[in-house]
Design an enzyme around this catalytic site. Sequence first.
Site, PDB file in Angstrom:
ATOM      1  N   ASP A 171       0.845  -1.187   0.000  1.00  0.00           N
ATOM      2  CA  ASP A 171       0.000   0.000   0.000  1.00  0.00           C
ATOM      3  C   ASP A 171       0.885   1.244   0.000  1.00  0.00           C
ATOM      4  OD1 ASP A 171      -2.312   1.893   0.892  1.00  0.00           O
ATOM      5  OD2 ASP A 171      -3.276  -0.066   0.714  1.00  0.00           O
TER       6      ASP A 171
ATOM      7  N   HIS B 186      -3.711   5.906   3.655  1.00  0.00           N
ATOM      8  CA  HIS B 186      -4.448   4.713   3.276  1.00  0.00           C
ATOM      9  C   HIS B 186      -3.782   3.432   3.796  1.00  0.00           C
ATOM     10  CE1 HIS B 186      -6.132   1.664   0.458  1.00  0.00           C
ATOM     11  NE2 HIS B 186      -7.215   2.413   0.539  1.00  0.00           N
TER      12      HIS B 186
ATOM     13  N   SER C   6     -11.404  -1.450  -0.176  1.00  0.00           N
ATOM     14  CA  SER C   6     -10.088  -1.396   0.459  1.00  0.00           C
ATOM     15  C   SER C   6     -10.100  -2.103   1.802  1.00  0.00           C
ATOM     16  CB  SER C   6      -9.654   0.064   0.668  1.00  0.00           C
ATOM     17  OG  SER C   6      -9.359   0.702  -0.524  1.00  0.00           O
TER      18      SER C   6
END
Length: 521
Positions: free
Chosen positions: A239, A291, A462
């Site tokens: 990520d 994120h 996600s």
Amino acid sequence: MRISTPSAALLALLLAGCQPQADEQLTPLPKADAIDALSIQQLDTQIMERLRGSGAFDWNQASAHVVWSALVQSDYVLSVGYRPAGFTGTELPADAATAPAWQAARAEVLALILTEERKAHPELTLEQLIAYQENVLPVLDVTVRERSTIAALRGNPLVRYAEPMGYEPNRPAANKTKAALSSSGCGNNTATAGLAAGTDYAVLANGSKSSWNQADQYHGVRAGWNQSTGQGIKILVIDTGSSDAQENLGTAFNQGQSTGRSIERLVTLPRNSFLGIPYGSAETPNDGCGHGTSMAGAAAGPRGTDGAAVGMAYNANLITVRAAEDVFIDASREVKGIADAYVLAGNRADVRIISMSMGRLTSSSQLADAIRYAYGRGKLIFCAAGTSFDWTAGWVGVIYPASLPEAVAVTGLKSDLSTRCDECHVGADVEFSVVMQQSSNDRRPLTLAMSGDVPSTVGGSSVATSSMAGLTALVWARYPTETRAQIMSRLVAASSNRNARNSSFGWGRVNVGAALGALPL
């Protein structure tokens, strides 16, 4: 990948200071020399039409002119997969990087590229030609400016593919401005105000907060914890990294009931470069987006004593890899960083599960090579099916690389157990679904914010993906001698659609409590 009704803004899926993203290795073409290249609008139109017609866009099926135009309109970096004469398979041999036949093919293809490029640029050096060094995959990452080079590669039997690395339709911004990053899943991982005990979370005995979607009626997580906490299983999250200000992913990773486990913070994202020379600060594992931190927390945040949100597998080992700047894979160095992360995971015998909540619209054979490399070494790979934001509204379909057969595509459900989350993509490639949106108030699951112990919330496919990685770690920890195929069979057998796979939600919700023997099906 299956896509329906794509909108013109479809491009930036996904999921939920930024340095300029300049990957150019040579001075850009003078405008007059690029007069015959398709415009960005023309390229995007062709890509979108192909997506509407077939649900996928494969660069190998595009014309040489389209490929060259994409190079001109991005950063000129071409990914070239090579092979020895007579090789026709898709499964690459383990020694592709060192086998003499493959090395000979590499040298021949590289010589071809250099010869073609030097016809227009006689001053070109080999160092300027190479954009990124490849040491494992049979791939050349090169700077190509001439159409003739594309044509020569397309006609060479030693070439598996020749694709632009850094072109995606309707990119938010090639230089990754703050606004572009924000629209690509960044900047939202801050503490969420107004969370209510009993509704949004349960307070566990040691004071940590268990997200509402960990309740037994959804996935049997809390009952499952009596049988397994993920101990001994290592999850690798590809990520945007993890925040160095979040101690729960650092010095406080082991606390309370989370003990004896390890966390590593790595980076594979290459530095920016120009004319083959890196510039700017070296990339670090630190998450500048937010994120990656939220994904790591959802998968394996500690069950500690500080009141933070607990992850699905709170005793699993964790590796966070910063492979991209945001969740939309639209730059050459992000493709390279993610490919290298999969290779890293493949080479780590201690890694069993890979989770990636990022994606793109067009194909990338280099990413496919890397995923197959990891898959061939027994890794269980979860990828997000896709998440739309306001500027991608109207697109429903499974994104790349979740659409690859080696990847397990995951999407999100509302708490009514029958409706996809507002922003989640669904389709025939989906294999599992995770509850991650309350039907009554739209609340998303709790996770770790960039810093502190007050939880943040995160949505889309996600968090469904990273949560599924954590759920799987619970099962694999209970049955540590079993293979990937055996673990997948256990997950399917404990899923809501186990008797008939659904065309939108796959096998549905895993009841991990049932898979662990803690709850009935």
